[in-house]
Design a protein around this motif. Sequence first.
Motif, short mmCIF file in Angstrom:
data_model
loop_
_atom_site.label_atom_id
_atom_site.label_comp_id
_atom_site.label_asym_id
_atom_site.label_seq_id
_atom_site.Cartn_x
_atom_site.Cartn_y
_atom_site.Cartn_z
N VAL A 66 0.86 -1.18 0.00
CA VAL A 66 0.00 0.00 0.00
C VAL A 66 0.89 1.22 0.00
O VAL A 66 1.73 1.39 0.90
N SER A 67 0.72 2.09 -0.99
CA SER A 67 1.58 3.28 -1.11
C SER A 67 1.17 4.40 -0.16
O SER A 67 1.89 5.39 -0.03
N GLY A 68 0.02 4.24 0.51
CA GLY A 68 -0.45 5.25 1.45
C GLY A 68 -1.93 5.49 1.27
O GLY A 68 -2.63 4.72 0.59
N ALA A 69 -2.43 6.54 1.88
CA ALA A 69 -3.82 6.92 1.69
C ALA A 69 -3.98 7.58 0.32
O ALA A 69 -3.02 8.08 -0.26
N ASP A 70 -5.19 7.54 -0.20
CA ASP A 70 -5.48 8.19 -1.48
C ASP A 70 -5.46 9.71 -1.25
O ASP A 70 -6.36 10.27 -0.63
N ILE A 71 -4.41 10.37 -1.73
CA ILE A 71 -4.20 11.79 -1.44
C ILE A 71 -5.32 12.64 -2.01
O ILE A 71 -5.69 13.67 -1.42
N SER A 72 -5.90 12.23 -3.13
CA SER A 72 -6.99 13.03 -3.71
C SER A 72 -8.19 13.09 -2.77
O SER A 72 -8.89 14.10 -2.73
N LEU A 74 -7.78 12.38 0.67
CA LEU A 74 -7.25 12.93 1.91
C LEU A 74 -7.16 14.45 1.86
O LEU A 74 -7.39 15.14 2.86
N ARG A 75 -6.85 14.98 0.70
CA ARG A 75 -6.74 16.44 0.51
C ARG A 75 -8.04 17.15 0.87
O ARG A 75 -8.02 18.28 1.37
N LEU A 138 3.50 15.95 4.32
CA LEU A 138 2.23 16.38 3.74
C LEU A 138 1.46 17.30 4.70
O LEU A 138 0.31 17.63 4.45
N GLY A 139 2.09 17.66 5.80
CA GLY A 139 1.45 18.59 6.72
C GLY A 139 0.49 17.95 7.70
O GLY A 139 -0.35 18.63 8.30
N ILE A 162 11.91 7.69 11.65
CA ILE A 162 10.91 7.45 10.62
C ILE A 162 9.85 8.55 10.60
O ILE A 162 9.51 9.08 9.54
N LEU A 163 9.35 8.91 11.78
CA LEU A 163 8.22 9.84 11.88
C LEU A 163 8.63 11.31 11.78
O LEU A 163 7.90 12.13 11.22
N LEU A 164 9.80 11.65 12.32
CA LEU A 164 10.22 13.05 12.40
C LEU A 164 11.29 13.43 11.39
O LEU A 164 11.51 14.63 11.16
N ALA A 165 11.95 12.43 10.81
CA ALA A 165 13.02 12.74 9.86
C ALA A 165 12.86 12.02 8.52
O ALA A 165 13.74 12.09 7.67
N GLY A 166 11.74 11.33 8.33
CA GLY A 166 11.42 10.76 7.04
C GLY A 166 12.22 9.54 6.63
O GLY A 166 12.29 9.21 5.44
#
Length: 252
Positions: A66-72, A74-75, A138-139, A162-166
Motif C-alpha cells: 500500500v503506497s499510502g492513503a489516497d491523497i486526492s 485525503l486532501r 504532507l502537513g 521514521i516519523l520526524l526525519a522521514g
Amino acid sequence: MFENFQAMTVTETGDRLLVELTRPEVRNAIDDQMVEELHAVCAYLEREPKILIVTGCQINGKGIFVSGADISQLRERRREDALRGINNTIFHRISQLPSPVIAAVDGYALGGGLELALAADFRIATPGAKFGQPEANLGIIAAAGGLWRLKALVGEAIAKEILLAGRVLDGNQAHDVHLVTELASPGELLDTAHALADRIAALDPLAVRISKQVMAMPAAAHPAVDNIAQAILFESDAKFDRMQAFLDRKKK
C-alpha cells in the motif's frame, strides 16, 4: 459475500482468509471503497474467526503493498473527518480481530500502508519492501496508529527517525529492528505467510484467541485476567484432548 468487491479479492479456505489488495492504478492507495471493504471483511471475521493474511499485488512485475492513503481524497478531508478516524477505526478493528492477522509485504508500505501492516500481529516482508511514514511531509501526522504502534515495536529512537526525519526502512533494516517478523523472497512471500498461518492453525484456536485478547490488556489487568482466562480454557474439550494426546505420545 465478497464477489462484488472492487478494491480487493478475497479467498477463503477452512481456517483462513487471504485478502489481496487490487488497486494497481494508484499503487493500492487506501480510499473509502477499500476501507468499506475491509470493514466487511472484519465483520465476517468477527462472526467467523479465521486467520487473516493481507497482501498487495503486482504492478509491472513489481510488488506493491500500500503506497499510502489516497491523497486526492485525503486532501479534501476536514476536521470532522479527522475526528471520525476513518483509517484509524478500520486499522484498530483489524488489530482487534479474534484470530491472528498476517501482513505479507512487498514493495511500498508507506503512510497508511505501514499503519495497516502495524495493525497486523505478524509482518512478513521481502528485502525490497519499503516502510515509512511520510505524513509530516504532507502537513499531517501518522494518526492511524503509526505514532504509537511504531514506537512500541521498534523503540523511540528509530520511530523518531521514521516519523520526524522521514527515514524509510527496507525489508532487511525493518527485520533488524523487529518491525518485520520474517523475510522472504518475492516469489516465496505468500508461501511463507501461509506456512506461518499453518503453524498458528496447528494450535488450539480458542487458546490462541484468548492469548491474543489477554496480551492486549493493560498491565493493571494482570494477573487476575490471566487466571480468569485460564479458568475458561481449563474447562475446554480441546485442553483435555490435547493434553491426553501429549501423554499418549510420551508412553510410546
